[in-house]
Design an enzyme around this catalytic site. Structure first.
Site, PDB file in Angstrom:
ATOM      1  N   ASP A   7      -1.735 110.186  -7.913  1.00 54.58           N
ATOM      2  CA  ASP A   7      -2.362 108.869  -7.848  1.00 54.58           C
ATOM      3  C   ASP A   7      -3.095 108.785  -6.506  1.00 54.58           C
ATOM      4  O   ASP A   7      -3.223 109.793  -5.788  1.00 54.58           O
ATOM      5  CB  ASP A   7      -1.336 107.747  -8.066  1.00 54.58           C
ATOM      6  CG  ASP A   7      -0.337 107.586  -6.921  1.00 54.58           C
ATOM      7  OD1 ASP A   7      -0.382 108.392  -5.964  1.00 54.58           O
ATOM      8  OD2 ASP A   7       0.486 106.663  -6.980  1.00 54.58           O
ATOM      9  N   HIS A   8      -3.588 107.593  -6.161  1.00 54.82           N
ATOM     10  CA  HIS A   8      -4.353 107.430  -4.918  1.00 54.82           C
ATOM     11  C   HIS A   8      -3.510 107.737  -3.677  1.00 54.82           C
ATOM     12  O   HIS A   8      -4.015 108.281  -2.704  1.00 54.82           O
ATOM     13  CB  HIS A   8      -4.935 106.011  -4.837  1.00 54.82           C
ATOM     14  CG  HIS A   8      -3.901 104.933  -5.014  1.00 54.82           C
ATOM     15  ND1 HIS A   8      -3.205 104.760  -6.194  1.00 54.82           N
ATOM     16  CD2 HIS A   8      -3.423 104.003  -4.152  1.00 54.82           C
ATOM     17  CE1 HIS A   8      -2.361 103.754  -6.051  1.00 54.82           C
ATOM     18  NE2 HIS A   8      -2.469 103.279  -4.818  1.00 54.82           N
ATOM     19  N   CYS A  64       2.763 111.460  -6.096  1.00 55.51           N
ATOM     20  CA  CYS A  64       2.498 110.042  -5.863  1.00 55.51           C
ATOM     21  C   CYS A  64       3.184 109.684  -4.542  1.00 55.51           C
ATOM     22  O   CYS A  64       3.494 110.585  -3.749  1.00 55.51           O
ATOM     23  CB  CYS A  64       2.955 109.174  -7.040  1.00 55.51           C
ATOM     24  SG  CYS A  64       4.733 109.099  -7.309  1.00 55.51           S
ATOM     25  N   GLY A  65       3.406 108.418  -4.283  1.00 56.65           N
ATOM     26  CA  GLY A  65       3.986 108.031  -2.993  1.00 56.65           C
ATOM     27  C   GLY A  65       5.382 108.591  -2.784  1.00 56.65           C
ATOM     28  O   GLY A  65       5.699 109.153  -1.734  1.00 56.65           O
ATOM     29  N   THR A  66       6.220 108.428  -3.785  1.00 53.10           N
ATOM     30  CA  THR A  66       7.595 108.928  -3.690  1.00 53.10           C
ATOM     31  C   THR A  66       7.818 110.177  -4.540  1.00 53.10           C
ATOM     32  O   THR A  66       8.849 110.848  -4.383  1.00 53.10           O
ATOM     33  CB  THR A  66       8.585 107.866  -4.208  1.00 53.10           C
ATOM     34  OG1 THR A  66       8.189 107.538  -5.552  1.00 53.10           O
ATOM     35  CG2 THR A  66       8.557 106.610  -3.344  1.00 53.10           C
ATOM     36  N   GLY A  67       6.938 110.416  -5.471  1.00 57.42           N
ATOM     37  CA  GLY A  67       7.143 111.480  -6.470  1.00 57.42           C
ATOM     38  C   GLY A  67       7.909 110.965  -7.680  1.00 57.42           C
ATOM     39  O   GLY A  67       7.970 111.639  -8.711  1.00 57.42           O
ATOM     40  N   GLY A  69       7.574 107.946  -9.612  1.00 62.61           N
ATOM     41  CA  GLY A  69       6.804 107.412 -10.741  1.00 62.61           C
ATOM     42  C   GLY A  69       6.080 108.491 -11.518  1.00 62.61           C
ATOM     43  O   GLY A  69       6.090 108.508 -12.759  1.00 62.61           O
ATOM     44  N   HIS A  97      18.013 127.376 -12.429  1.00 65.33           N
ATOM     45  CA  HIS A  97      18.956 126.843 -13.412  1.00 65.33           C
ATOM     46  C   HIS A  97      18.315 126.000 -14.509  1.00 65.33           C
ATOM     47  O   HIS A  97      18.811 125.973 -15.636  1.00 65.33           O
ATOM     48  CB  HIS A  97      20.014 125.976 -12.704  1.00 65.33           C
ATOM     49  CG  HIS A  97      20.944 126.782 -11.843  1.00 65.33           C
ATOM     50  ND1 HIS A  97      22.061 126.244 -11.245  1.00 65.33           N
ATOM     51  CD2 HIS A  97      20.915 128.093 -11.477  1.00 65.33           C
ATOM     52  CE1 HIS A  97      22.691 127.190 -10.549  1.00 65.33           C
ATOM     53  NE2 HIS A  97      22.006 128.314 -10.664  1.00 65.33           N
ATOM     54  N   ASN A  98      17.267 125.265 -14.175  1.00 68.84           N
ATOM     55  CA  ASN A  98      16.720 124.285 -15.133  1.00 68.84           C
ATOM     56  C   ASN A  98      15.368 124.685 -15.707  1.00 68.84           C
ATOM     57  O   ASN A  98      14.828 123.971 -16.538  1.00 68.84           O
ATOM     58  CB  ASN A  98      16.599 122.903 -14.469  1.00 68.84           C
ATOM     59  CG  ASN A  98      17.820 122.534 -13.659  1.00 68.84           C
ATOM     60  OD1 ASN A  98      17.754 122.431 -12.432  1.00 68.84           O
ATOM     61  ND2 ASN A  98      18.937 122.363 -14.319  1.00 68.84           N
ATOM     62  N   ARG A 108       4.701 110.124   0.690  1.00 69.76           N
ATOM     63  CA  ARG A 108       5.290 109.267   1.715  1.00 69.76           C
ATOM     64  C   ARG A 108       6.667 109.782   2.140  1.00 69.76           C
ATOM     65  O   ARG A 108       7.294 109.215   3.035  1.00 69.76           O
ATOM     66  CB  ARG A 108       5.425 107.833   1.187  1.00 69.76           C
ATOM     67  CG  ARG A 108       4.108 107.119   1.037  1.00 69.76           C
ATOM     68  CD  ARG A 108       4.282 105.788   0.327  1.00 69.76           C
ATOM     69  NE  ARG A 108       3.065 104.995   0.408  1.00 69.76           N
ATOM     70  CZ  ARG A 108       2.751 104.033  -0.464  1.00 69.76           C
ATOM     71  NH1 ARG A 108       3.554 103.765  -1.468  1.00 69.76           N
ATOM     72  NH2 ARG A 108       1.627 103.355  -0.320  1.00 69.76           N
ATOM     73  N   ARG A 131      23.503 132.011 -18.598  1.00 71.00           N
ATOM     74  CA  ARG A 131      24.292 130.841 -18.995  1.00 71.00           C
ATOM     75  C   ARG A 131      23.477 129.548 -18.932  1.00 71.00           C
ATOM     76  O   ARG A 131      23.870 128.541 -19.518  1.00 71.00           O
ATOM     77  CB  ARG A 131      25.542 130.728 -18.115  1.00 71.00           C
ATOM     78  CG  ARG A 131      25.283 130.321 -16.682  1.00 71.00           C
ATOM     79  CD  ARG A 131      26.561 130.365 -15.864  1.00 71.00           C
ATOM     80  NE  ARG A 131      26.414 129.723 -14.570  1.00 71.00           N
ATOM     81  CZ  ARG A 131      25.881 130.314 -13.496  1.00 71.00           C
ATOM     82  NH1 ARG A 131      25.418 131.553 -13.588  1.00 71.00           N
ATOM     83  NH2 ARG A 131      25.815 129.669 -12.342  1.00 71.00           N
ATOM     84  N   HIS A 132      22.348 129.603 -18.220  1.00 71.55           N
ATOM     85  CA  HIS A 132      21.532 128.391 -18.090  1.00 71.55           C
ATOM     86  C   HIS A 132      20.620 128.169 -19.289  1.00 71.55           C
ATOM     87  O   HIS A 132      20.141 127.064 -19.498  1.00 71.55           O
ATOM     88  CB  HIS A 132      20.702 128.456 -16.811  1.00 71.55           C
ATOM     89  CG  HIS A 132      21.554 128.631 -15.592  1.00 71.55           C
ATOM     90  ND1 HIS A 132      22.413 127.645 -15.153  1.00 71.55           N
ATOM     91  CD2 HIS A 132      21.718 129.685 -14.761  1.00 71.55           C
ATOM     92  CE1 HIS A 132      23.072 128.086 -14.092  1.00 71.55           C
ATOM     93  NE2 HIS A 132      22.666 129.324 -13.834  1.00 71.55           N
ATOM     94  N   ARG A 135      21.802 125.526 -21.787  1.00 67.03           N
ATOM     95  CA  ARG A 135      21.717 124.152 -21.279  1.00 67.03           C
ATOM     96  C   ARG A 135      20.283 123.636 -21.335  1.00 67.03           C
ATOM     97  O   ARG A 135      20.036 122.477 -21.649  1.00 67.03           O
ATOM     98  CB  ARG A 135      22.253 124.091 -19.853  1.00 67.03           C
ATOM     99  CG  ARG A 135      23.737 124.450 -19.817  1.00 67.03           C
ATOM    100  CD  ARG A 135      24.227 124.838 -18.453  1.00 67.03           C
ATOM    101  NE  ARG A 135      25.596 125.332 -18.513  1.00 67.03           N
ATOM    102  CZ  ARG A 135      26.201 125.981 -17.532  1.00 67.03           C
ATOM    103  NH1 ARG A 135      25.557 126.217 -16.397  1.00 67.03           N
ATOM    104  NH2 ARG A 135      27.440 126.390 -17.666  1.00 67.03           N
TER     105      ARG A 135
HETATM  106  C1  RB5 Z   1       1.897 103.288  -5.435  1.00 66.58           C
HETATM  107  O1  RB5 Z   1       1.896 102.186  -4.577  1.00 66.58           O
HETATM  108  C2  RB5 Z   1       3.300 103.845  -5.564  1.00 66.58           C
HETATM  109  O2  RB5 Z   1       4.095 102.958  -6.306  1.00 66.58           O
HETATM  110  C3  RB5 Z   1       3.267 105.209  -6.221  1.00 66.58           C
HETATM  111  O3  RB5 Z   1       2.501 106.080  -5.462  1.00 66.58           O
HETATM  112  C4  RB5 Z   1       4.604 105.903  -6.386  1.00 66.58           C
HETATM  113  O4  RB5 Z   1       5.300 105.979  -5.204  1.00 66.58           O
HETATM  114  C5  RB5 Z   1       5.438 105.410  -7.501  1.00 66.58           C
HETATM  115  O5  RB5 Z   1       6.517 105.938  -7.827  1.00 66.58           O
END
Ligand code: RB5
Length: 151
Positions: A7-8, A64-67, A69, A97-98, A108, A131-132, A135
């Protein structure tokens, strides 16, 4: 071919990952976004995930910001096992494993150097099988049937 998307908020880190892939001689396809304009991560995460699920791309990296979403978006597509990582240990084990076929990063959360390290580890680590395997197959059954039929 690696599917890329962000995303942005993830755009700048995605460019860093593109440079890394180029350094490693790996090809990629960028499914967007392409500008800093605010956008919705499910649009781009799912586009990259579809390319992986359909086999057009072998693996995918989404940001994305946190990965969070964008990993959730990718995991909504059948056949996708996307792990969100902020350190290399989980990246490595998620391959061993996965058999993860997609990696999500948070711009971020992880700085440029750490993100590069995570990507390198994830790309270089093979699936251990053995073994994986069962699963991972159970994950596919759950995806299809919502149950393993054991309860
Ligand atoms: C965008 O503001 C933020 O929500 C997105 O980048 C992400 O972190 C969502 O999980």
């Amino acid at each position: 071919m690696i599917a890329l998307a962000s995303d942005h908020v993830g755009l700048t880190l995605k460019k860093t990952i593109m440079e890394l892939l180029e350094e490693k001689g790996l090809t990629y396809r960028d499914f967007g976004t392409y500008s800093q304009e605010r956008c919705d991560y499910p649009v781009y995460g799912s586009a990259a995930a579809k390319a992986v699920a359909e086999g057009t791309c072998e693996r995918g990296i989404v940001i994305c910001g946190t990965g969070v979403g964008i990993s959730l978006s990718a995991n909504k597509i059948h056949g996708i096992r996307c792990v969100v990582c902020s350190e290399p240990y989980s990246a490595k084990l998620s391959r061993l494993h996965n058999n993860t076929n997609m990696l999500a990063l948070g711009s971020r959360v992880a700085g440029e150097d750490l993100a590069r390290m995570i990507v390198e580890t994830w790309l270089e680590t093979p699936f251990e099988g053995g073994r994986h395997q069962r699963r991972v197959e159970q994950l596919a059954i759950l995806e299809e049937k919502q149950t393993l039929g054991e309860e």
